[in-house]
Design a protein around this motif. Structure first.
Motif, PDB file in Angstrom:
ATOM      1  N   UNK A  45      12.180  21.197   5.896  1.00 12.85           N
ATOM      2  CA  UNK A  45      12.364  20.354   7.068  1.00 12.85           C
ATOM      3  C   UNK A  45      13.828  20.146   7.411  1.00 12.85           C
ATOM      4  N   UNK A  46      14.659  21.113   7.040  1.00 19.69           N
ATOM      5  CA  UNK A  46      16.097  21.012   7.293  1.00 19.69           C
ATOM      6  C   UNK A  46      16.557  22.164   8.171  1.00 19.69           C
ATOM      7  N   UNK A  47      17.662  21.923   8.863  1.00 22.05           N
ATOM      8  CA  UNK A  47      18.366  22.966   9.605  1.00 22.05           C
ATOM      9  C   UNK A  47      19.745  23.092   8.974  1.00 22.05           C
ATOM     10  N   UNK A  48      20.487  24.090   9.382  1.00 21.65           N
ATOM     11  CA  UNK A  48      21.800  24.310   8.779  1.00 21.65           C
ATOM     12  C   UNK A  48      22.664  23.047   8.851  1.00 21.65           C
ATOM     13  N   UNK A  49      22.676  22.373   9.986  1.00 16.90           N
ATOM     14  CA  UNK A  49      23.543  21.209  10.156  1.00 16.90           C
ATOM     15  C   UNK A  49      23.039  20.007   9.348  1.00 16.90           C
ATOM     16  N   UNK A  50      21.722  19.786   9.289  1.00 17.81           N
ATOM     17  CA  UNK A  50      21.217  18.661   8.500  1.00 17.81           C
ATOM     18  C   UNK A  50      21.384  18.935   7.009  1.00 17.81           C
ATOM     19  N   UNK A  51      21.186  20.192   6.609  1.00 20.79           N
ATOM     20  CA  UNK A  51      21.397  20.576   5.213  1.00 20.79           C
ATOM     21  C   UNK A  51      22.867  20.377   4.837  1.00 20.79           C
ATOM     22  N   UNK A  52      23.774  20.838   5.687  1.00 18.04           N
ATOM     23  CA  UNK A  52      25.202  20.699   5.412  1.00 18.04           C
ATOM     24  C   UNK A  52      25.585  19.233   5.246  1.00 18.04           C
ATOM     25  N   UNK A  53      25.079  18.389   6.132  1.00 18.43           N
ATOM     26  CA  UNK A  53      25.377  16.959   6.038  1.00 18.43           C
ATOM     27  C   UNK A  53      24.806  16.374   4.747  1.00 18.43           C
ATOM     28  N   UNK A  54      23.583  16.737   4.403  1.00 18.78           N
ATOM     29  CA  UNK A  54      22.962  16.222   3.188  1.00 18.78           C
ATOM     30  C   UNK A  54      23.748  16.662   1.946  1.00 18.78           C
ATOM     31  N   UNK A  55      24.139  17.916   1.889  1.00 19.70           N
ATOM     32  CA  UNK A  55      24.914  18.403   0.739  1.00 19.70           C
ATOM     33  C   UNK A  55      26.226  17.626   0.612  1.00 19.70           C
ATOM     34  N   UNK A  56      26.919  17.434   1.732  1.00 22.63           N
ATOM     35  CA  UNK A  56      28.185  16.710   1.687  1.00 22.63           C
ATOM     36  C   UNK A  56      27.985  15.273   1.186  1.00 22.63           C
ATOM     37  N   UNK A  57      26.910  14.634   1.617  1.00 23.43           N
ATOM     38  CA  UNK A  57      26.640  13.250   1.197  1.00 23.43           C
ATOM     39  C   UNK A  57      26.264  13.207  -0.282  1.00 23.43           C
ATOM     40  N   UNK A  58      25.453  14.161  -0.735  1.00 22.30           N
ATOM     41  CA  UNK A  58      25.094  14.216  -2.153  1.00 22.30           C
ATOM     42  C   UNK A  58      26.336  14.474  -3.007  1.00 22.30           C
ATOM     43  N   UNK A  59      27.197  15.375  -2.554  1.00 21.08           N
ATOM     44  CA  UNK A  59      28.400  15.723  -3.310  1.00 21.08           C
ATOM     45  C   UNK A  59      29.493  14.659  -3.218  1.00 21.08           C
TER      46      UNK A  59
END
Length: 155
Positions: A45-59
């Protein structure tokens, strides 16, 4: 040498001039990588931009929205929409920063961390499949070249 691109009307066209430019190759490669990534992320349920944002927040737990917008080169109003989507799914929280009432700290939830880990594993496996024809050294060279281009050609 350029490839001949066949059109549906049985007319052959050449992209030889365009293939003399690095940017054209980067664009074509990015199209392949992006389509592949989107297909990989769709089950999550992710797109490149939502995935990128999620990774940055997790990291970077606790980062502010403005930091994330700058890091991803996204206009702040567009980022709000992305963060709304992630928050509605219970993947992140936006917490007021006590020292700055206008700022929000972004934090992953446990569900967000878990989904991010699963999507990252899938992304890594799929990219390994897609790039199987490149050696470890060639991959490193491509990444180094892209980093150099991103920095404006300055080492």
């Amino acid at each position: 040498m350029g490839e001949v691109v066949k059109m549906t009307e049985a007319v052959s066209v050449s992209d030889a001039t365009l293939r003399s430019f690095m940017g054209y190759h980067v664009k074509r490669a990015m199209s392949v990588l992006q389509a592949d990534l989107n297909a990989t992320l769709k089950p999550f349920g992710l797109r490149m931009v939502t995935y990128s944002a999620l990774v940055m927040i997790v990291d970077n737990p606790g980062m502010r929205q403005t930091q994330l917008a700058d890091a991803l080169a996204i206009e702040r109003p567009n980022l709000v929409v992305i963060l709304d989507q992630l928050e509605e799914r219970g993947l992140i929280s936006r917490d007021k920063v006590p020292t700055d009432r206008r700022a929000y700290a972004l934090n992953p939830t446990e569900q967000g961390r878990a989904l991010c880990a699963e999507a990252t594993d899938a992304n890594r496996a799929d990219e390994d499949r897609l790039l199987a024809g490149l050696s470890k050294e060639q991959r490193a060279a491509v990444i180094a070249a892209m980093n150099l281009i991103e920095q404006g050609g300055e080492a």
